[in-house]
Scaffold this motif. Structure first.
Motif, PDB file in Angstrom:
ATOM      1  N   THR A   1       6.877  72.028  75.639  1.00  0.00           N
ATOM      2  CA  THR A   1       6.878  72.198  74.187  1.00  0.00           C
ATOM      3  C   THR A   1       5.863  73.261  73.798  1.00  0.00           C
ATOM      4  O   THR A   1       4.970  73.607  74.591  1.00  0.00           O
ATOM      5  N   PRO A   2       5.952  73.799  72.579  1.00  0.00           N
ATOM      6  CA  PRO A   2       5.063  74.900  72.181  1.00  0.00           C
ATOM      7  C   PRO A   2       3.584  74.594  72.311  1.00  0.00           C
ATOM      8  O   PRO A   2       2.778  75.501  72.573  1.00  0.00           O
ATOM      9  N   ASP A   3       3.174  73.325  72.108  1.00  0.00           N
ATOM     10  CA  ASP A   3       1.750  73.011  72.189  1.00  0.00           C
ATOM     11  C   ASP A   3       1.197  73.207  73.592  1.00  0.00           C
ATOM     12  O   ASP A   3      -0.021  73.277  73.766  1.00  0.00           O
ATOM     13  N   ARG A   4       2.067  73.351  74.608  1.00  0.00           N
ATOM     14  CA  ARG A   4       1.616  73.551  75.986  1.00  0.00           C
ATOM     15  C   ARG A   4       1.372  75.029  76.308  1.00  0.00           C
ATOM     16  O   ARG A   4       0.670  75.331  77.265  1.00  0.00           O
ATOM     17  N   PHE A   5       1.954  75.925  75.523  1.00  0.00           N
ATOM     18  CA  PHE A   5       1.843  77.332  75.930  1.00  0.00           C
ATOM     19  C   PHE A   5       1.581  78.317  74.784  1.00  0.00           C
ATOM     20  O   PHE A   5       1.162  79.445  75.035  1.00  0.00           O
ATOM     21  N   LEU A   6       1.819  77.930  73.512  1.00  0.00           N
ATOM     22  CA  LEU A   6       1.665  78.907  72.435  1.00  0.00           C
ATOM     23  C   LEU A   6       0.215  79.354  72.248  1.00  0.00           C
ATOM     24  O   LEU A   6      -0.041  80.494  71.857  1.00  0.00           O
ATOM     25  N   GLU A   7      -0.741  78.471  72.516  1.00  0.00           N
ATOM     26  CA  GLU A   7      -2.143  78.877  72.387  1.00  0.00           C
ATOM     27  C   GLU A   7      -2.484  79.965  73.392  1.00  0.00           C
ATOM     28  O   GLU A   7      -3.165  80.952  73.063  1.00  0.00           O
ATOM     29  N   THR A   8      -1.996  79.791  74.617  1.00  0.00           N
ATOM     30  CA  THR A   8      -2.221  80.827  75.634  1.00  0.00           C
ATOM     31  C   THR A   8      -1.470  82.098  75.274  1.00  0.00           C
ATOM     32  O   THR A   8      -2.006  83.211  75.380  1.00  0.00           O
ATOM     33  N   ALA A   9      -0.227  81.940  74.833  1.00  0.00           N
ATOM     34  CA  ALA A   9       0.561  83.113  74.451  1.00  0.00           C
ATOM     35  C   ALA A   9      -0.082  83.855  73.294  1.00  0.00           C
ATOM     36  O   ALA A   9      -0.029  85.098  73.213  1.00  0.00           O
ATOM     37  N   GLY A  10      -0.722  83.089  72.392  1.00  0.00           N
ATOM     38  CA  GLY A  10      -1.322  83.699  71.205  1.00  0.00           C
ATOM     39  C   GLY A  10      -2.467  84.640  71.494  1.00  0.00           C
ATOM     40  O   GLY A  10      -2.862  85.417  70.619  1.00  0.00           O
ATOM     41  N   ARG A  11      -2.988  84.624  72.699  1.00  0.00           N
ATOM     42  CA  ARG A  11      -4.087  85.524  73.049  1.00  0.00           C
ATOM     43  C   ARG A  11      -3.587  86.931  73.361  1.00  0.00           C
ATOM     44  O   ARG A  11      -4.382  87.859  73.489  1.00  0.00           O
ATOM     45  N   ASP A  12      -2.285  87.071  73.523  1.00  0.00           N
ATOM     46  CA  ASP A  12      -1.703  88.384  73.811  1.00  0.00           C
ATOM     47  C   ASP A  12      -0.614  88.665  72.784  1.00  0.00           C
ATOM     48  O   ASP A  12       0.442  88.019  72.781  1.00  0.00           O
ATOM     49  N   HIS A  13      -0.854  89.587  71.914  1.00  0.00           N
ATOM     50  CA  HIS A  13       0.072  89.890  70.821  1.00  0.00           C
ATOM     51  C   HIS A  13       1.455  90.267  71.347  1.00  0.00           C
ATOM     52  O   HIS A  13       2.486  89.909  70.745  1.00  0.00           O
ATOM     53  N   ARG A  14       1.505  90.971  72.449  1.00  0.00           N
ATOM     54  CA  ARG A  14       2.804  91.403  72.990  1.00  0.00           C
ATOM     55  C   ARG A  14       3.639  90.217  73.452  1.00  0.00           C
ATOM     56  O   ARG A  14       4.863  90.209  73.293  1.00  0.00           O
ATOM     57  N   ILE A  15       2.980  89.208  74.030  1.00  0.00           N
ATOM     58  CA  ILE A  15       3.714  88.023  74.465  1.00  0.00           C
ATOM     59  C   ILE A  15       4.268  87.268  73.261  1.00  0.00           C
ATOM     60  O   ILE A  15       5.429  86.838  73.250  1.00  0.00           O
ATOM     61  N   VAL A  16       3.436  87.115  72.229  1.00  0.00           N
ATOM     62  CA  VAL A  16       3.880  86.411  71.020  1.00  0.00           C
ATOM     63  C   VAL A  16       5.088  87.117  70.409  1.00  0.00           C
ATOM     64  O   VAL A  16       6.095  86.483  70.042  1.00  0.00           O
ATOM     65  N   ARG A  17       5.011  88.435  70.311  1.00  0.00           N
ATOM     66  CA  ARG A  17       6.120  89.183  69.714  1.00  0.00           C
ATOM     67  C   ARG A  17       7.379  89.068  70.564  1.00  0.00           C
ATOM     68  O   ARG A  17       8.493  88.920  70.028  1.00  0.00           O
ATOM     69  N   ALA A  18       7.225  89.122  71.881  1.00  0.00           N
ATOM     70  CA  ALA A  18       8.399  89.032  72.759  1.00  0.00           C
ATOM     71  C   ALA A  18       9.068  87.662  72.641  1.00  0.00           C
ATOM     72  O   ALA A  18      10.308  87.560  72.594  1.00  0.00           O
ATOM     73  N   ILE A  19       8.253  86.603  72.601  1.00  0.00           N
ATOM     74  CA  ILE A  19       8.823  85.256  72.458  1.00  0.00           C
ATOM     75  C   ILE A  19       9.544  85.121  71.122  1.00  0.00           C
ATOM     76  O   ILE A  19      10.662  84.591  71.048  1.00  0.00           O
ATOM     77  N   HIS A  20       8.910  85.606  70.068  1.00  0.00           N
ATOM     78  CA  HIS A  20       9.532  85.463  68.751  1.00  0.00           C
ATOM     79  C   HIS A  20      10.814  86.280  68.650  1.00  0.00           C
ATOM     80  O   HIS A  20      11.790  85.857  68.003  1.00  0.00           O
ATOM     81  N   THR A  21      10.829  87.446  69.253  1.00  0.00           N
ATOM     82  CA  THR A  21      12.053  88.257  69.250  1.00  0.00           C
ATOM     83  C   THR A  21      13.195  87.495  69.913  1.00  0.00           C
ATOM     84  O   THR A  21      14.340  87.487  69.418  1.00  0.00           O
ATOM     85  N   HIS A  22      12.879  86.833  71.015  1.00  0.00           N
ATOM     86  CA  HIS A  22      13.903  86.040  71.709  1.00  0.00           C
ATOM     87  C   HIS A  22      14.372  84.866  70.846  1.00  0.00           C
ATOM     88  O   HIS A  22      15.588  84.606  70.727  1.00  0.00           O
ATOM     89  N   VAL A  23      13.422  84.142  70.231  1.00  0.00           N
ATOM     90  CA  VAL A  23      13.767  82.977  69.405  1.00  0.00           C
ATOM     91  C   VAL A  23      14.647  83.399  68.228  1.00  0.00           C
ATOM     92  O   VAL A  23      15.656  82.741  67.896  1.00  0.00           O
ATOM     93  N   THR A  24      14.290  84.498  67.579  1.00  0.00           N
ATOM     94  CA  THR A  24      15.044  84.961  66.418  1.00  0.00           C
ATOM     95  C   THR A  24      16.475  85.332  66.794  1.00  0.00           C
ATOM     96  O   THR A  24      17.443  84.918  66.127  1.00  0.00           O
ATOM     97  N   ALA A  25      16.616  86.115  67.840  1.00  0.00           N
ATOM     98  CA  ALA A  25      17.956  86.546  68.254  1.00  0.00           C
ATOM     99  C   ALA A  25      18.825  85.348  68.628  1.00  0.00           C
ATOM    100  O   ALA A  25      20.005  85.263  68.241  1.00  0.00           O
ATOM    101  N   ALA A  26      18.244  84.409  69.385  1.00  0.00           N
ATOM    102  CA  ALA A  26      19.022  83.233  69.798  1.00  0.00           C
ATOM    103  C   ALA A  26      19.380  82.358  68.601  1.00  0.00           C
ATOM    104  O   ALA A  26      20.504  81.824  68.500  1.00  0.00           O
ATOM    105  N   ALA A  27      18.434  82.181  67.655  1.00  0.00           N
ATOM    106  CA  ALA A  27      18.694  81.328  66.491  1.00  0.00           C
ATOM    107  C   ALA A  27      19.802  81.901  65.623  1.00  0.00           C
ATOM    108  O   ALA A  27      20.702  81.166  65.160  1.00  0.00           O
TER     109      ALA A  27
END
Length: 655
Positions: free
Chosen positions: A450-476
Motif C-alpha cells: 500500500t502507499p504508506d509502505r513506499f510513498l514516503e521513500t518515493a517522495g524523496r525523489d521528485h522524478r520517482i513521484v512524477r513517474a508514479i503519478h503519470t502511471h496512475v493517471t494514465a491507468a485511471a
C-alpha cells in the motif's frame, strides 16, 4: 607565477648552463693543445717550431762552436771559426725574421745543413777525427740531446784525446745544460700560463655567477617562495569553506588524521527552514544567515572542539566529550542557540536545526560519519529541532529505504504499479458516483504494498513521484473510459495529487491525457491535501484546473491550517472531511462535522466523508446533510475488475 614566466626562466637557466659548459670545454681543449705542443716540442726535434725557438737553438750552437774553436789548433781551428761565422750570419738573419714576423723555418734542417757546410766549404783541410766529432755533435744536437749510454756519446768520449776534442765535448755539455735550463724555463712559463688561464677561468666564472647566476638564483628563490605561497593558498582553498572560513569536508578528514584520541563524538547538524530563507529572501540573505550560524557555532564550541561546514546548510562537529548525556546536553543547548531569530537585511529569519550524533572509533571515520548522518536523517524525519543519538536499528531502516528506492526505480521500468479503486457513494441512495484511484505496488519479493509502505521513500525523489503519478493517471483514465463505456454511465474518477507536482506543465499534461482518453474534464477530480494546498503555494494554479473542467477537492480537511478567508479565495469544489472526525461522529466529532457542512453550504462546496466504517456513522453523517461518503462500510480499494463486478451487482452498494 605564470606558466610562461616559469618556462622562460627554465630556458634561460638551460642556455646559461650550456654556455658555461661550452666555455669550460673550450678551455680544456686549448689547454690540451698547448700541453701536446709543449710535449711534442720537447721530444721530437723534427717538429715545426717558431722563429724564437730557432733563435735559441742558433745561439746555443754559436756557444758550442766558440768553445770548440778556442781549444782547437791548425786547420781544425780555422774550420770551426768558419762555421762560427756562418752561424753568426744565420743568427742575424733569424733575428731579422723574429723582428719582421716571418713564418718559422725548420731549425733541424737548417742546423744540419749548416754543419755540413762547415765541412764542405772549409778553405782548409779538416781532419777525419774532427769531421767525425762535428758530425756526432750535430747529430746529438739535432736530436735534442742524448743520454750518457747513447752510442754517439760513447764514441765522442773515445775521441776526446786532445784539446780540440775536449773543447767540442765541453761545448756539447754546455749545450745540454743550456737546453735543460731552457726546458725548465719553458715549464715555468707554461705553469705561469696555466696559472694565469686558471685564474682567468675562476674570475670569469665568478663574473658569470654575479652577472647571471646570482640574479638567476634570486629569481629562482623568489619563484620558489611564490610557488610555496600559491601552494599554501591552494591548500587553504582546498580544505576550507570560502564563505564561512570553516574547514570543509577535506579539512575535516585531514584533521581526523592528526587527532590522538581513540574515541571521539561526531555530531552532524542540518538547518531546518534554510531553503525557505533562500527562496523567499534570496541567496545573499542565505549566505548572511550561514555566516551568522557559523559565528554562533564558534562561540558555542569549546577549545578542543572542531567545526566544519560540509556543504549547503550541513555542518559537522567533533566534540571532546565521550559521555552520551553530556553530548546530548551540549547538542540541546546548540539547538536553542541556533533557533534564536537572525536579522538578515532588516528581516528577522528563524531557522531550527536537526542534530544526529554518535560516539565511536576515530580510526573508522567512514563508519562514524555514516552513523551520525543516519541519526541526523532520523532527527529530520522526527520533525524540526530534534536531537537524535544513533541506534543500530536506524542503520537497518536506512538500508531498507535505500533498497526500496532502488526497487522503486526498477518498478517504474517494469510497470509494477497498479490501480485499485474505492467507491464514493451517495449516502441517500447508495449509488456509486465516483471511484477514488489509489496506487498499489506489486513487489516481486514483498507482495502487494500500500502507499504508506513506499510513498514516503518515493517522495524523496521528485522524478520517482512524477513517474508514479503519470502511471496512475494514465491507468485511471483508461479504466474510467472502459467502465463508462461498459456501464453507459457518467461515472467519475478521483486522483490524489501531491502539491509539489502542481504547476501549469502538470495541468497541460492532464488535459492531454483527458483528450487521449476521450473524456470530459468534469469526469476527473484531483484531491490535494489541506497541508499541501497551503504550504506549496499552489492556489495560483487552481484556476488552471477549472479552465479544463477538472474539479478540485481539499483532502484531509480539518487537519491543516486553512483559514476561512483562504477557503473563500481558493478555486475549489469539494471538502473531504478527515476520517478522524468521522470516527468520532457519534460523540465530540459531530460538532465539527456540523460546522464543516454549514461552512461548505455557505461557500457552495460539496462534502465527502472519509473512513465510514459503520451504518451508524453513515446515518449520523446523512442526518447532518453530508451527501457523499466512502469507507469499508461498502468496500475497500479493489482492482478494476472487482470494481466493475461491484458496479454490475444487482443490488449495487446499498447497505
Amino acid at each position: 607565477m605564470g606558466d610562461s614566466s616559469t618556462s622562460a626562466l627554465l630556458r634561460r637557466t638551460r642556455l646559461t648552463l650550456v654556455a658555461v659548459l661550452v666555455i669550460i670545454g673550450s678551455l680544456v681543449v686549448v689547454q690540451g693543445v698547448v700541453s701536446s705542443r709543449l710535449v711534442s716540442g720537447q721530444t721530437t726535434a723534427g717538429d715545426e717550431i717558431n722563429v724564437a725557438g730557432r733563435q735559441r737553438m742558433l745561439t746555443q750552437r754559436v756557444g758550442l762552436y766558440t768553445g770548440a774553436a778556442s781549444e782547437a789548433a791548425g786547420d781544425d781551428r780555422i774550420a770551426l771559426l768558419v762555421g762560427l761565422a756562418r752561424l753568426r750570419d744565420e743568427l742575424g738573419a733569424n733575428h731579422r725574421d723574429l723582428q719582421e714576423g716571418n713564418p718559422s723555418r725548420n731549425v733541424t734542417g737548417e742546423l744540419s745543413s749548416t754543419a755540413q757546410s762547415i765541412l764542405d766549404d772549409a778553405p782548409y783541410h779538416v781532419s777525419d777525427r774532427v769531421e767525425e766529432l762535428i758530425g756526432l755533435v750535430d747529430d746529438i744536437i739535432a736530436s735534442g740531446g742524448a743520454s750518457p749510454d747513447d752510442p754517439r756519446v760513447q764514441r765522442v768520449l773515445t775521441m776526446t784525446t786532445d784539446a780540440s776534442s775536449r773543447g767540442l765535448l765541453e761545448g756539447l755539455d754546455r749545450f745540454v745544460s743550456v737546453l735543460a735550463a731552457e726546458s725548465r724555463a719553458d715549464v715555468d712559463r707554461l705553469a705561469t700560463f696555466g696559472l694565469t688561464i686558471g685564474t682567468t677561468i675562476v674570475l670569469a666564472l665568478i663574473g658569470v655567477w654575479f652577472a647571471t647566476f646570482r640574479p638567476l638564483a634570486k629569481q629562482i628563490r623568489s619563484s620558489v617562495d611564490e610557488m610555496h605561497a600559491a601552494q599554501a593558498e591552494l591548500d587553504a582553498v582546498a580544505h576550507n569553506d570560502p564563505l564561512t572560513g570553516l574547514p570543509n569536508r577535506r579539512g575535516l578528514e585531514r584533521h581526523l588524521t592528526t587527532r590522538d584520541e581513540r574515541q571521539i563524538a561526531l555530531a552532524m547538524l542540518d538547518l531546518d527552514g534554510f531553503k525557505q530563507v533562500n527562496d523567499s529572501l534570496g541567496h545573499p540573505a542565505g549566505d548572511a544567515l550561514l555566516l551568522e550560524i557559523a559565528g554562533r557555532l564558534r562561540a558555542w564550541a569549546q577549545p578542543d572542539d572542531f567545526i566544519a561546514r560540509l556543504g549547503g546548510d550541513e555542518f559537522a562537529i567533533i566534540l571532546t566529550e565521550l559521555d552520551h548525556d553530556r553530548v546530548r546536553t551540549r547538542a540541546d543547548h546548540l539547538a536553542i542557540e541556533i533557533a534564536q531569530p537572525i536579522d538578515v537585511g532588516g528581516t528577522l529569519a528563524a531557522v531550527s536545526t536537526s542534530i544526529g550524533y554518535q560516539i565511536g572509533s576515530a580510526a573508522d571515520m567512514v563508519g562514524l560519519a555514516r552513523d551520525a548522518d543516519t541519526a541526523l536523517y532520523a532527527a529530520k524525519d522526527a520533525g524540526r529541532g530534534h536531537v537524535v543519538r544513533f541506534e543500530p536499528r536506524m542503520h537497518d531502516e536506512r538500508t531498507f529505504e535505500f533498497e526500496m528506492a532502488n526497487d522503486l526505480r526498477r518498478a517504474i521500468a517494469d510497470a509494477e504499479f497498479v490501480n485499485h479503486y474505492q467507491p464514493i457513494v451517495d449516502l441517500d441512495h447508495g449509488e456509486v458516483r465516483c471511484l477514488e484511484a489509489v496506487v498499489r505496488w506489486e513487489h516481486p519479493r514483498l507482495g502487494l504494498l500500500t502507499p504508506d509502505r513506499f510513498l514516503e521513500t518515493a517522495g524523496r525523489d521528485h522524478r520517482i513521484v512524477r513517474a508514479i503519478h503519470t502511471h496512475v493517471t494514465a491507468a485511471a483514465l483508461r479504466d474510467l473510459a472502459s467502465l463508462r463505456s461498459t456501464l453507459s454511465s457518467d461515472l467519475e474518477v478521483s486522483l490524489n495529487v501531491p502539491g509539489r507536482l502542481v504547476d501549469q506543465e502538470f495541468i497541460d499534461a492532464l488535459a492531454a491525457e483527458l483528450a487521449a482518453a476521450n473524456l470530459p474534464g468534469r469526469s476527473l477530480h484531483v484531491e490535494i491535501s489541506e497541508h499541501d494546498l497551503i504550504s506549496h503555494d499552489i492556489h495560483r494554479h487552481l484556476d488552471g484546473f477549472r479552465a479544463i473542467g477538472v474539479r478540485v477537492a481539499v483532502d484531509d480537511f480539518g487537519t491543516g491550517y486553512c483559514s476561512l478567508a483562504q477557503l473563500h479565495d481558493l478555486t475549489i469544489d469539494t471538502l473531504k472531511l478527515d476520517m478522524q472526525f468521522v470516527q468520532s461522529i457519534e460523540t465530540r466529532g459531530v460538532g465539527i462535522a456540523r460546522a464543516v457542512v454549514a461552512m461548505a453550504d455557505e461557500l457552495g462546496l460539496d462534502v465527502i466523508a472519509e473512513g465510514i466504517e459503520t451504518a451508524a456513522q453513515r446515518d449520523a453523517l446523512r442526518e447532518l446533510g453530508v451527501p457523499l461518503g466512502q469507507g469499508t462500510l461498502w468496500t475497500g480499494p479493489a482492482p478494476a475488475t472487482a470494481a466493475l463486478d461491484m458496479l454490475l451487482a444487482p443490488r449495487g452498494l446499498t447497505s
